[in-house]
Design an enzyme around this catalytic site. Structure first.
Site, PDB file in Angstrom:
ATOM      1  N   TYR A 184       3.966  12.158  55.810  1.00 42.19           N
ATOM      2  CA  TYR A 184       4.493  11.823  54.921  1.00 42.19           C
ATOM      3  C   TYR A 184       5.354  10.491  54.542  1.00 42.19           C
ATOM      4  CZ  TYR A 184       7.614  12.674  50.829  1.00 42.19           C
ATOM      5  OH  TYR A 184       8.066  11.981  49.456  1.00 42.19           O
ATOM      6  N   HIS A 224      12.127   1.434  45.247  1.00 43.51           N
ATOM      7  CA  HIS A 224      12.208   2.144  43.625  1.00 43.51           C
ATOM      8  C   HIS A 224      13.316   2.725  43.311  1.00 43.51           C
ATOM      9  CE1 HIS A 224      10.231   5.902  45.631  1.00 43.51           C
ATOM     10  NE2 HIS A 224      10.650   6.034  45.456  1.00 43.51           N
ATOM     11  N   ARG A 256      52.237  40.489  38.705  1.00 45.62           N
ATOM     12  CA  ARG A 256      51.732  41.322  39.390  1.00 45.62           C
ATOM     13  C   ARG A 256      50.091  41.259  40.271  1.00 45.62           C
ATOM     14  NH1 ARG A 256      50.598  46.421  36.273  1.00 45.62           N
ATOM     15  NH2 ARG A 256      51.637  45.389  34.866  1.00 45.62           N
ATOM     16  N   ASN A 290       9.589  14.167  38.380  1.00 47.56           N
ATOM     17  CA  ASN A 290       8.418  13.701  39.461  1.00 47.56           C
ATOM     18  C   ASN A 290       7.532  13.975  39.171  1.00 47.56           C
ATOM     19  OD1 ASN A 290       8.441  13.653  42.600  1.00 47.56           O
ATOM     20  ND2 ASN A 290       8.617  11.495  41.488  1.00 47.56           N
ATOM     21  N   ASN A 314       5.896  16.742  40.868  1.00 48.80           N
ATOM     22  CA  ASN A 314       6.358  17.752  42.232  1.00 48.80           C
ATOM     23  C   ASN A 314       7.600  18.141  42.580  1.00 48.80           C
ATOM     24  OD1 ASN A 314       6.155  17.233  44.743  1.00 48.80           O
ATOM     25  ND2 ASN A 314       7.870  15.510  44.317  1.00 48.80           N
ATOM     26  N   GLN A 315       8.201  18.356  41.937  1.00 43.58           N
ATOM     27  CA  GLN A 315       9.958  18.396  41.791  1.00 43.58           C
ATOM     28  C   GLN A 315       9.579  19.288  40.258  1.00 43.58           C
ATOM     29  OE1 GLN A 315      13.618  15.893  42.865  1.00 43.58           O
ATOM     30  NE2 GLN A 315      12.337  14.638  43.941  1.00 43.58           N
TER      31      GLN A 315
END
Length: 500
Positions: free
Chosen positions: A53, A81, A277, A405, A408-409
Protein backbone atom coordinates in the site's frame (compact mmCIF):
# COMPACT_ATOMS: atom_id res chain seq x y z
CA UNK A 1 23.60 23.07 26.64
CA UNK A 2 20.81 21.41 24.65
CA UNK A 3 18.86 18.41 25.87
CA UNK A 4 19.84 15.03 24.39
CA UNK A 5 17.05 12.60 23.45
CA UNK A 6 17.89 9.01 22.48
CA UNK A 7 15.58 7.43 19.89
CA UNK A 8 16.54 4.00 21.20
CA UNK A 9 14.30 4.55 24.23
CA UNK A 10 10.59 5.36 24.51
CA UNK A 11 9.92 9.08 24.70
CA UNK A 12 8.82 10.82 27.88
CA UNK A 13 6.63 13.89 28.24
CA UNK A 14 9.75 15.72 29.50
CA UNK A 15 11.30 15.05 26.07
CA UNK A 16 8.31 16.68 24.38
CA UNK A 17 8.63 19.73 26.62
CA UNK A 18 12.31 19.99 25.81
CA UNK A 19 11.68 19.74 22.06
CA UNK A 20 10.04 23.18 21.95
CA UNK A 21 13.67 24.41 21.87
CA UNK A 22 16.56 22.92 19.85
CA UNK A 23 17.45 19.43 21.09
CA UNK A 24 20.08 16.86 20.22
CA UNK A 25 18.42 13.68 18.93
CA UNK A 26 20.68 10.65 19.28
CA UNK A 27 20.48 7.90 16.67
CA UNK A 28 22.70 5.04 17.80
CA UNK A 29 23.91 2.19 15.66
CA UNK A 30 21.20 -0.27 16.78
CA UNK A 31 18.57 2.23 15.63
CA UNK A 32 20.35 2.76 12.33
CA UNK A 33 20.64 -0.98 11.82
CA UNK A 34 16.96 -1.71 12.35
CA UNK A 35 15.83 1.22 10.15
CA UNK A 36 18.20 0.06 7.40
CA UNK A 37 16.96 -3.53 7.74
CA UNK A 38 13.37 -2.40 7.33
CA UNK A 39 14.29 -0.37 4.27
CA UNK A 40 16.25 -3.23 2.70
CA UNK A 41 13.28 -5.53 3.25
CA UNK A 42 10.99 -3.07 1.48
CA UNK A 43 13.31 -3.15 -1.53
CA UNK A 44 13.20 -6.95 -1.54
CA UNK A 45 9.41 -6.97 -1.37
CA UNK A 46 9.07 -4.49 -4.22
CA UNK A 47 11.59 -6.51 -6.23
CA UNK A 48 9.32 -9.53 -5.81
CA UNK A 49 6.39 -7.53 -7.24
CA UNK A 50 4.44 -7.85 -3.98
CA UNK A 51 1.68 -5.36 -3.36
CA UNK A 52 2.55 -2.67 -0.82
CA UNK A 53 0.00 0.00 0.00
CA UNK A 54 1.24 3.45 -0.96
CA UNK A 55 4.28 2.16 -2.82
CA UNK A 56 2.56 0.27 -5.63
CA UNK A 57 -0.99 1.57 -5.14
CA UNK A 58 -3.01 4.72 -4.86
CA UNK A 59 -4.09 6.03 -1.48
CA UNK A 60 -7.15 5.69 0.70
CA UNK A 61 -10.26 4.85 -1.26
CA UNK A 62 -8.15 4.70 -4.44
CA UNK A 63 -6.06 1.77 -3.21
CA UNK A 64 -7.48 -0.38 -6.02
CA UNK A 65 -5.66 1.71 -8.62
CA UNK A 66 -1.97 1.63 -9.40
CA UNK A 67 0.21 4.41 -8.06
CA UNK A 68 2.85 6.24 -10.07
CA UNK A 69 5.60 4.05 -11.46
CA UNK A 70 8.48 6.26 -10.32
CA UNK A 71 8.94 5.83 -6.56
CA UNK A 72 10.13 9.40 -6.01
CA UNK A 73 7.27 10.76 -8.10
CA UNK A 74 5.00 8.76 -5.81
CA UNK A 75 5.91 11.15 -2.97
CA UNK A 76 4.15 13.97 -4.85
CA UNK A 77 1.24 11.60 -5.40
CA UNK A 78 1.05 11.14 -1.62
CA UNK A 79 1.49 14.69 -0.44
CA UNK A 80 -0.08 16.97 -3.04
CA UNK A 81 -3.66 15.94 -2.37
CA UNK A 82 -3.19 16.38 1.38
CA UNK A 83 -2.57 20.11 0.99
CA UNK A 84 -6.13 20.90 2.06
CA UNK A 85 -5.70 22.00 5.69
CA UNK A 86 -7.32 25.18 6.93
CA UNK A 87 -7.25 27.45 9.95
CA UNK A 88 -4.45 29.00 11.97
CA UNK A 89 -1.05 27.38 12.33
CA UNK A 90 -0.56 25.10 15.30
CA UNK A 91 1.67 26.25 18.15
CA UNK A 92 5.36 25.61 17.59
CA UNK A 93 5.69 23.49 20.73
CA UNK A 94 2.95 21.13 19.49
CA UNK A 95 4.47 20.80 16.02
CA UNK A 96 7.99 20.16 17.26
CA UNK A 97 6.75 17.56 19.76
CA UNK A 98 4.87 15.97 16.86
CA UNK A 99 8.01 15.70 14.77
CA UNK A 100 9.95 14.16 17.65
CA UNK A 101 7.24 11.52 18.12
CA UNK A 102 7.24 10.81 14.38
CA UNK A 103 11.01 10.35 14.47
CA UNK A 104 10.74 7.87 17.34
CA UNK A 105 8.00 5.88 15.58
CA UNK A 106 10.02 5.64 12.36
CA UNK A 107 13.20 4.82 14.30
CA UNK A 108 11.70 1.53 15.41
CA UNK A 109 12.34 0.13 11.94
CA UNK A 110 8.86 -1.18 11.19
CA UNK A 111 7.94 1.48 8.64
CA UNK A 112 10.33 0.65 5.79
CA UNK A 113 11.43 4.29 5.77
CA UNK A 114 14.74 5.53 4.36
CA UNK A 115 17.34 6.10 7.09
CA UNK A 116 17.95 9.63 5.85
CA UNK A 117 14.36 10.56 6.83
CA UNK A 118 15.06 9.87 10.49
CA UNK A 119 18.34 11.77 10.17
CA UNK A 120 16.50 14.74 8.66
CA UNK A 121 13.98 14.87 11.51
CA UNK A 122 16.83 14.80 14.01
CA UNK A 123 18.61 17.60 12.15
CA UNK A 124 15.45 19.70 12.09
CA UNK A 125 14.94 19.30 15.83
CA UNK A 126 18.46 20.59 16.46
CA UNK A 127 17.42 23.96 14.96
CA UNK A 128 14.56 26.40 15.51
CA UNK A 129 12.84 25.23 12.30
CA UNK A 130 9.09 24.59 12.70
CA UNK A 131 6.82 23.50 9.83
CA UNK A 132 3.73 25.67 9.46
CA UNK A 133 0.93 23.18 10.12
CA UNK A 134 -2.75 24.14 9.76
CA UNK A 135 -4.95 23.21 12.70
CA UNK A 136 -7.97 21.92 10.78
CA UNK A 137 -8.24 18.89 8.52
CA UNK A 138 -7.46 15.73 10.46
CA UNK A 139 -10.05 13.15 11.47
CA UNK A 140 -7.36 11.15 13.27
CA UNK A 141 -8.25 7.93 11.49
CA UNK A 142 -5.61 7.20 8.86
CA UNK A 143 -3.22 9.10 11.07
CA UNK A 144 -2.97 12.88 11.09
CA UNK A 145 -2.73 12.95 7.31
CA UNK A 146 -3.34 16.59 6.45
CA UNK A 147 -1.31 18.23 9.24
CA UNK A 148 1.55 15.77 8.88
CA UNK A 149 1.37 16.26 5.12
CA UNK A 150 1.98 19.99 5.62
CA UNK A 151 4.94 19.19 7.87
CA UNK A 152 6.42 16.80 5.29
CA UNK A 153 6.03 19.38 2.54
CA UNK A 154 7.80 22.00 4.65
CA UNK A 155 10.72 19.61 5.12
CA UNK A 156 10.85 19.34 1.31
CA UNK A 157 10.94 23.14 0.99
CA UNK A 158 7.29 23.56 0.05
CA UNK A 159 4.64 25.54 1.88
CA UNK A 160 5.71 27.60 4.88
CA UNK A 161 7.73 27.24 8.05
CA UNK A 162 9.12 29.23 10.96
CA UNK A 163 12.71 29.91 11.95
CA UNK A 164 13.35 31.77 15.21
CA UNK A 165 9.60 32.37 15.39
CA UNK A 166 9.35 34.12 12.00
CA UNK A 167 7.03 32.69 9.34
CA UNK A 168 8.43 32.47 5.80
CA UNK A 169 8.42 30.23 2.72
CA UNK A 170 9.67 26.80 3.71
CA UNK A 171 12.56 26.82 1.22
CA UNK A 172 13.88 30.04 2.76
CA UNK A 173 13.37 28.65 6.28
CA UNK A 174 15.38 25.53 5.45
CA UNK A 175 18.23 27.64 4.11
CA UNK A 176 18.24 29.90 7.17
CA UNK A 177 18.26 26.89 9.48
CA UNK A 178 21.09 25.27 7.54
CA UNK A 179 18.93 22.33 6.45
CA UNK A 180 18.68 20.71 3.03
CA UNK A 181 15.31 19.90 1.40
CA UNK A 182 14.31 16.35 2.27
CA UNK A 183 14.13 13.90 -0.68
CA UNK A 184 11.30 11.39 -0.35
CA UNK A 185 9.83 8.48 -2.23
CA UNK A 186 6.29 7.20 -1.85
CA UNK A 187 6.99 4.97 1.17
CA UNK A 188 8.93 7.74 2.92
CA UNK A 189 6.14 10.24 2.33
CA UNK A 190 3.44 7.87 3.50
CA UNK A 191 5.46 6.90 6.58
CA UNK A 192 5.75 10.57 7.55
CA UNK A 193 2.01 11.20 7.38
CA UNK A 194 0.37 7.85 8.20
CA UNK A 195 0.49 8.08 11.99
CA UNK A 196 -1.07 9.67 15.06
CA UNK A 197 1.94 11.75 16.09
CA UNK A 198 0.07 15.07 16.28
CA UNK A 199 -2.77 13.52 18.30
CA UNK A 200 -0.25 11.92 20.65
CA UNK A 201 1.77 15.13 21.02
CA UNK A 202 -1.26 17.26 21.81
CA UNK A 203 -2.69 14.71 24.26
CA UNK A 204 0.66 14.42 26.04
CA UNK A 205 1.15 18.18 26.31
CA UNK A 206 -2.43 18.66 27.52
CA UNK A 207 -1.88 15.94 30.12
CA UNK A 208 1.29 17.66 31.29
CA UNK A 209 -0.48 21.01 31.68
CA UNK A 210 -3.46 19.43 33.41
CA UNK A 211 -1.26 17.65 35.92
CA UNK A 212 0.43 20.97 36.70
CA UNK A 213 -2.95 22.62 37.31
CA UNK A 214 -4.14 19.63 39.35
CA UNK A 215 -1.12 19.95 41.63
CA UNK A 216 -1.62 23.73 41.91
CA UNK A 217 -5.28 23.36 42.90
CA UNK A 218 -4.29 20.96 45.67
CA UNK A 219 -1.92 23.60 47.04
CA UNK A 220 -4.43 26.44 46.71
CA UNK A 221 -7.20 24.39 48.33
CA UNK A 222 -4.93 23.84 51.32
CA UNK A 223 -4.14 27.55 51.50
CA UNK A 224 -7.84 28.44 51.26
CA UNK A 225 -8.59 26.03 54.10
CA UNK A 226 -5.94 27.64 56.29
CA UNK A 227 -6.84 31.26 55.50
CA UNK A 228 -10.48 30.60 56.37
CA UNK A 229 -9.54 28.66 59.52
CA UNK A 230 -11.40 25.53 58.41
CA UNK A 231 -11.14 22.25 60.27
CA UNK A 232 -8.99 19.90 58.12
CA UNK A 233 -10.71 16.73 59.28
CA UNK A 234 -12.08 16.25 55.75
CA UNK A 235 -8.50 15.12 54.95
CA UNK A 236 -8.39 12.48 57.71
CA UNK A 237 -6.47 9.41 56.55
CA UNK A 238 -8.98 6.97 58.06
CA UNK A 239 -11.88 8.76 56.42
CA UNK A 240 -10.31 8.64 52.96
CA UNK A 241 -9.05 5.08 53.35
CA UNK A 242 -12.64 4.01 54.05
CA UNK A 243 -13.62 5.61 50.72
CA UNK A 244 -11.29 3.15 49.01
CA UNK A 245 -10.20 5.03 45.90
CA UNK A 246 -6.41 5.07 45.36
CA UNK A 247 -6.26 8.56 43.88
CA UNK A 248 -8.30 10.01 46.72
CA UNK A 249 -6.06 8.36 49.30
CA UNK A 250 -2.91 9.70 47.63
CA UNK A 251 -4.24 13.23 47.09
CA UNK A 252 -5.45 13.34 50.69
CA UNK A 253 -1.98 12.34 51.90
CA UNK A 254 -0.35 15.08 49.82
CA UNK A 255 -2.79 17.70 51.10
CA UNK A 256 -2.20 16.59 54.70
CA UNK A 257 1.51 17.21 54.23
CA UNK A 258 0.77 20.76 53.03
CA UNK A 259 -1.68 21.44 55.90
CA UNK A 260 0.40 19.84 58.65
CA UNK A 261 0.18 22.14 61.68
CA UNK A 262 -3.04 23.85 60.53
CA UNK A 263 -5.01 25.10 63.53
CA UNK A 264 -8.78 25.55 63.05
CA UNK A 265 -10.12 28.97 64.01
CA UNK A 266 -13.33 27.59 65.52
CA UNK A 267 -15.29 30.19 63.53
CA UNK A 268 -16.30 28.00 60.64
CA UNK A 269 -19.32 25.64 60.36
CA UNK A 270 -18.90 22.01 61.36
CA UNK A 271 -19.14 21.05 57.68
CA UNK A 272 -17.61 23.21 54.95
CA UNK A 273 -19.15 23.64 51.47
CA UNK A 274 -18.33 20.83 49.07
CA UNK A 275 -15.70 22.96 47.30
CA UNK A 276 -13.57 22.43 50.42
CA UNK A 277 -15.02 19.37 52.14
CA UNK A 278 -15.19 17.17 49.03
CA UNK A 279 -12.00 18.49 47.44
CA UNK A 280 -9.96 15.31 48.12
CA UNK A 281 -12.69 13.18 46.58
CA UNK A 282 -12.86 15.41 43.47
CA UNK A 283 -9.12 15.87 43.12
CA UNK A 284 -8.51 12.20 43.87
CA UNK A 285 -10.96 11.09 41.20
CA UNK A 286 -9.12 13.41 38.82
CA UNK A 287 -5.87 11.69 39.82
CA UNK A 288 -7.28 8.27 38.97
CA UNK A 289 -8.51 9.58 35.61
CA UNK A 290 -5.14 11.18 34.87
CA UNK A 291 -3.42 7.87 35.60
CA UNK A 292 -5.49 6.28 32.85
CA UNK A 293 -4.37 9.02 30.45
CA UNK A 294 -0.77 8.50 31.64
CA UNK A 295 -0.97 4.90 30.42
CA UNK A 296 -2.43 5.80 27.02
CA UNK A 297 0.19 8.48 26.42
CA UNK A 298 3.01 6.16 27.47
CA UNK A 299 1.78 3.48 25.06
CA UNK A 300 1.48 5.97 22.20
CA UNK A 301 4.92 7.42 22.86
CA UNK A 302 6.42 3.94 22.76
CA UNK A 303 4.42 2.48 19.89
CA UNK A 304 4.50 2.50 16.09
CA UNK A 305 1.62 4.29 14.35
CA UNK A 306 1.86 3.56 10.64
CA UNK A 307 0.52 1.36 7.85
CA UNK A 308 1.70 -1.02 6.52
CA UNK A 309 4.30 -2.40 8.92
CA UNK A 310 7.32 -4.42 7.82
CA UNK A 311 8.68 -7.43 9.71
CA UNK A 312 11.85 -8.60 7.93
CA UNK A 313 12.53 -11.50 10.31
CA UNK A 314 9.15 -13.00 9.41
CA UNK A 315 9.19 -11.98 5.74
CA UNK A 316 5.91 -10.15 6.31
CA UNK A 317 4.31 -6.92 5.18
CA UNK A 318 1.22 -6.46 7.33
CA UNK A 319 -1.54 -4.04 6.38
CA UNK A 320 -3.79 -2.88 9.21
CA UNK A 321 -4.92 0.04 11.31
CA UNK A 322 -2.15 1.19 13.67
CA UNK A 323 -2.78 4.74 12.46
CA UNK A 324 -6.21 4.80 14.13
CA UNK A 325 -6.11 7.26 17.03
CA UNK A 326 -8.97 5.91 19.14
CA UNK A 327 -6.98 5.38 22.38
CA UNK A 328 -5.77 8.98 22.45
CA UNK A 329 -9.23 10.19 21.43
CA UNK A 330 -10.81 8.58 24.49
CA UNK A 331 -7.95 9.83 26.66
CA UNK A 332 -8.18 13.41 25.39
CA UNK A 333 -11.95 13.47 25.94
CA UNK A 334 -11.39 12.24 29.49
CA UNK A 335 -8.83 15.02 29.95
CA UNK A 336 -11.46 17.55 28.86
CA UNK A 337 -13.85 16.21 31.49
CA UNK A 338 -11.19 16.41 34.19
CA UNK A 339 -10.22 19.94 33.12
CA UNK A 340 -13.84 21.08 33.25
CA UNK A 341 -14.37 19.77 36.77
CA UNK A 342 -11.05 21.15 38.03
CA UNK A 343 -12.09 24.51 36.60
CA UNK A 344 -15.46 24.22 38.32
CA UNK A 345 -13.75 23.56 41.65
CA UNK A 346 -11.30 26.46 41.43
CA UNK A 347 -13.99 28.89 40.27
CA UNK A 348 -16.33 27.88 43.11
CA UNK A 349 -13.51 28.30 45.62
CA UNK A 350 -12.90 31.81 44.30
CA UNK A 351 -16.62 32.52 44.61
CA UNK A 352 -16.55 31.35 48.24
CA UNK A 353 -13.53 33.54 48.93
CA UNK A 354 -15.05 36.78 47.60
CA UNK A 355 -18.46 36.30 49.32
CA UNK A 356 -18.68 38.12 52.68
CA UNK A 357 -21.46 35.80 53.82
CA UNK A 358 -19.17 32.76 53.50
CA UNK A 359 -15.58 34.00 53.82
CA UNK A 360 -15.52 34.58 57.60
CA UNK A 361 -15.96 38.31 57.47
CA UNK A 362 -13.63 39.40 54.71
CA UNK A 363 -14.89 42.35 52.61
CA UNK A 364 -17.03 41.68 49.52
CA UNK A 365 -14.94 40.97 46.43
CA UNK A 366 -11.92 41.27 48.74
CA UNK A 367 -11.96 44.99 47.99
CA UNK A 368 -9.70 47.06 50.23
CA UNK A 369 -12.38 49.78 50.24
CA UNK A 370 -15.67 48.35 48.96
CA UNK A 371 -17.41 50.75 46.59
CA UNK A 372 -14.35 52.93 46.22
CA UNK A 373 -12.48 49.84 45.08
CA UNK A 374 -13.66 46.60 43.49
CA UNK A 375 -10.96 44.09 44.32
CA UNK A 376 -11.47 40.76 42.54
CA UNK A 377 -14.74 41.66 40.82
CA UNK A 378 -13.28 41.74 37.31
CA UNK A 379 -11.16 38.66 37.92
CA UNK A 380 -14.20 36.69 39.04
CA UNK A 381 -16.15 37.75 35.97
CA UNK A 382 -13.32 36.58 33.72
CA UNK A 383 -12.98 33.33 35.65
CA UNK A 384 -16.68 32.61 35.17
CA UNK A 385 -16.29 33.25 31.44
CA UNK A 386 -13.32 30.87 31.27
CA UNK A 387 -15.28 28.10 33.00
CA UNK A 388 -18.16 28.59 30.57
CA UNK A 389 -15.72 28.41 27.64
CA UNK A 390 -14.33 25.09 28.87
CA UNK A 391 -17.76 23.61 29.52
CA UNK A 392 -19.08 24.61 26.11
CA UNK A 393 -16.26 22.75 24.38
CA UNK A 394 -16.33 19.64 26.59
CA UNK A 395 -18.63 17.55 24.36
CA UNK A 396 -16.74 14.32 23.59
CA UNK A 397 -15.19 14.21 20.13
CA UNK A 398 -14.27 10.52 20.20
CA UNK A 399 -17.78 9.31 19.39
CA UNK A 400 -18.69 11.94 16.78
CA UNK A 401 -17.71 9.63 13.91
CA UNK A 402 -18.59 10.68 10.36
CA UNK A 403 -17.86 8.39 7.38
CA UNK A 404 -15.56 9.86 4.74
CA UNK A 405 -13.14 8.88 1.96
CA UNK A 406 -15.74 6.94 -0.07
CA UNK A 407 -16.54 4.97 3.10
CA UNK A 408 -13.00 3.63 3.26
CA UNK A 409 -12.81 5.58 6.51
CA UNK A 410 -16.33 4.62 7.55
CA UNK A 411 -15.63 5.10 11.26
CA UNK A 412 -13.20 7.73 12.58
CA UNK A 413 -12.13 8.72 16.13
CA UNK A 414 -11.53 12.51 15.78
CA UNK A 415 -8.69 12.17 18.26
CA UNK A 416 -6.79 15.12 16.82
CA UNK A 417 -9.71 17.43 17.50
CA UNK A 418 -10.13 16.05 21.01
CA UNK A 419 -6.42 16.44 21.78
CA UNK A 420 -6.03 19.97 20.42
CA UNK A 421 -9.15 21.02 22.30
CA UNK A 422 -7.67 19.62 25.52
CA UNK A 423 -4.54 21.74 24.94
CA UNK A 424 -6.75 24.84 24.64
CA UNK A 425 -8.77 23.95 27.72
CA UNK A 426 -5.68 23.29 29.82
CA UNK A 427 -4.46 26.79 28.97
CA UNK A 428 -7.76 28.24 30.22
CA UNK A 429 -7.58 26.13 33.39
CA UNK A 430 -4.12 27.59 34.04
CA UNK A 431 -5.73 31.06 34.03
CA UNK A 432 -8.53 30.00 36.39
CA UNK A 433 -5.87 28.68 38.78
CA UNK A 434 -4.12 32.05 38.54
CA UNK A 435 -7.38 33.83 39.32
CA UNK A 436 -7.86 31.81 42.51
CA UNK A 437 -4.23 32.41 43.46
CA UNK A 438 -4.64 36.20 43.09
CA UNK A 439 -7.78 35.98 45.23
CA UNK A 440 -5.94 34.14 48.00
CA UNK A 441 -3.10 36.65 47.92
CA UNK A 442 -5.61 39.52 48.14
CA UNK A 443 -7.43 37.83 51.02
CA UNK A 444 -4.23 38.08 53.04
CA UNK A 445 -4.14 41.82 52.36
CA UNK A 446 -7.72 42.51 53.45
CA UNK A 447 -7.77 40.67 56.76
CA UNK A 448 -7.47 36.92 56.36
CA UNK A 449 -5.50 35.29 59.10
CA UNK A 450 -1.84 34.35 58.75
CA UNK A 451 -1.47 30.71 57.63
CA UNK A 452 -0.82 28.38 60.55
CA UNK A 453 0.62 25.49 58.51
CA UNK A 454 4.17 25.84 57.24
CA UNK A 455 3.26 24.39 53.86
CA UNK A 456 0.45 26.89 53.39
CA UNK A 457 2.65 29.74 54.60
CA UNK A 458 5.23 28.86 51.93
CA UNK A 459 2.64 29.06 49.17
CA UNK A 460 1.40 32.39 50.47
CA UNK A 461 4.93 33.78 50.71
CA UNK A 462 5.56 32.93 47.05
CA UNK A 463 2.34 34.69 46.02
CA UNK A 464 3.04 37.76 48.15
CA UNK A 465 6.47 38.09 46.59
CA UNK A 466 5.09 37.89 43.05
CA UNK A 467 1.76 39.76 43.29
CA UNK A 468 1.32 43.16 44.94
CA UNK A 469 -1.91 43.77 46.88
CA UNK A 470 -4.83 45.17 44.91
CA UNK A 471 -4.96 48.55 46.62
CA UNK A 472 -6.02 50.63 44.72
CA UNK A 473 -7.68 48.83 41.81
CA UNK A 474 -5.56 48.08 38.75
CA UNK A 475 -5.79 45.78 35.72
CA UNK A 476 -5.09 42.25 36.96
CA UNK A 477 -4.69 40.26 33.75
CA UNK A 478 -0.92 40.17 34.10
CA UNK A 479 -1.15 39.35 37.81
CA UNK A 480 -3.36 36.34 37.03
CA UNK A 481 -0.83 34.97 34.56
CA UNK A 482 2.06 35.63 36.93
CA UNK A 483 0.32 34.03 39.91
CA UNK A 484 -0.54 30.96 37.81
CA UNK A 485 3.11 30.59 36.89
CA UNK A 486 4.22 30.95 40.50
CA UNK A 487 1.91 28.22 41.79
CA UNK A 488 2.72 25.96 38.85
CA UNK A 489 6.38 26.06 39.87
CA UNK A 490 5.71 24.92 43.47
CA UNK A 491 6.02 21.20 44.10
CA UNK A 492 3.86 19.26 46.49
CA UNK A 493 5.94 18.19 49.50
CA UNK A 494 7.44 14.73 49.15
CA UNK A 495 6.27 11.95 51.42
CA UNK A 496 5.83 8.24 51.65
CA UNK A 497 3.21 7.21 49.09
CA UNK A 498 1.86 4.85 51.72
CA UNK A 499 1.61 7.41 54.52
CA UNK A 500 -2.16 7.48 54.06
Amino acid sequence: MTTAIDLAAPLRIADLRAARDPVTVLIGQPVRDRVAAGRDFLSEVLGDDRQVYGSTTGFGALVGYAGRADLRDQADNTLAHLGAGQGPDLAAKVVRATMLIRARSLAQGASGVSPHVVDALAAMLATTFVPAVPRLGSVGASGDLIPLGAAAQALRGRGHAYVDGVRMPAAEALARAGLAPLPLDGRDALALVNGTSLTTAATALALDATRTAHRAIQLLTCLLTDLLGSDPQFLDARLLAAYGHPGVIEVGAAMRRVTEGLTPSGKRPLQEPYSIRCSPQLLGAAEDALRFVDGIVAADLGGVSDNPLFFPDDDLVVHGGNFFGQPAAFAADLLSTVIAQLGNLAERQLDLLVDPDRNTGLPPMLAAGPGQQHGLQGVQLASTALVAEIRRDATPASMQSLPTNLHNQDVVPFGTQAALRAVDQARLLHLIVGSLAVGLRQAAHVGARTPTADGCAAVMAALVEAVPPVDPDRPLDGDVRRAAGVVAAISLPEGDRHDA
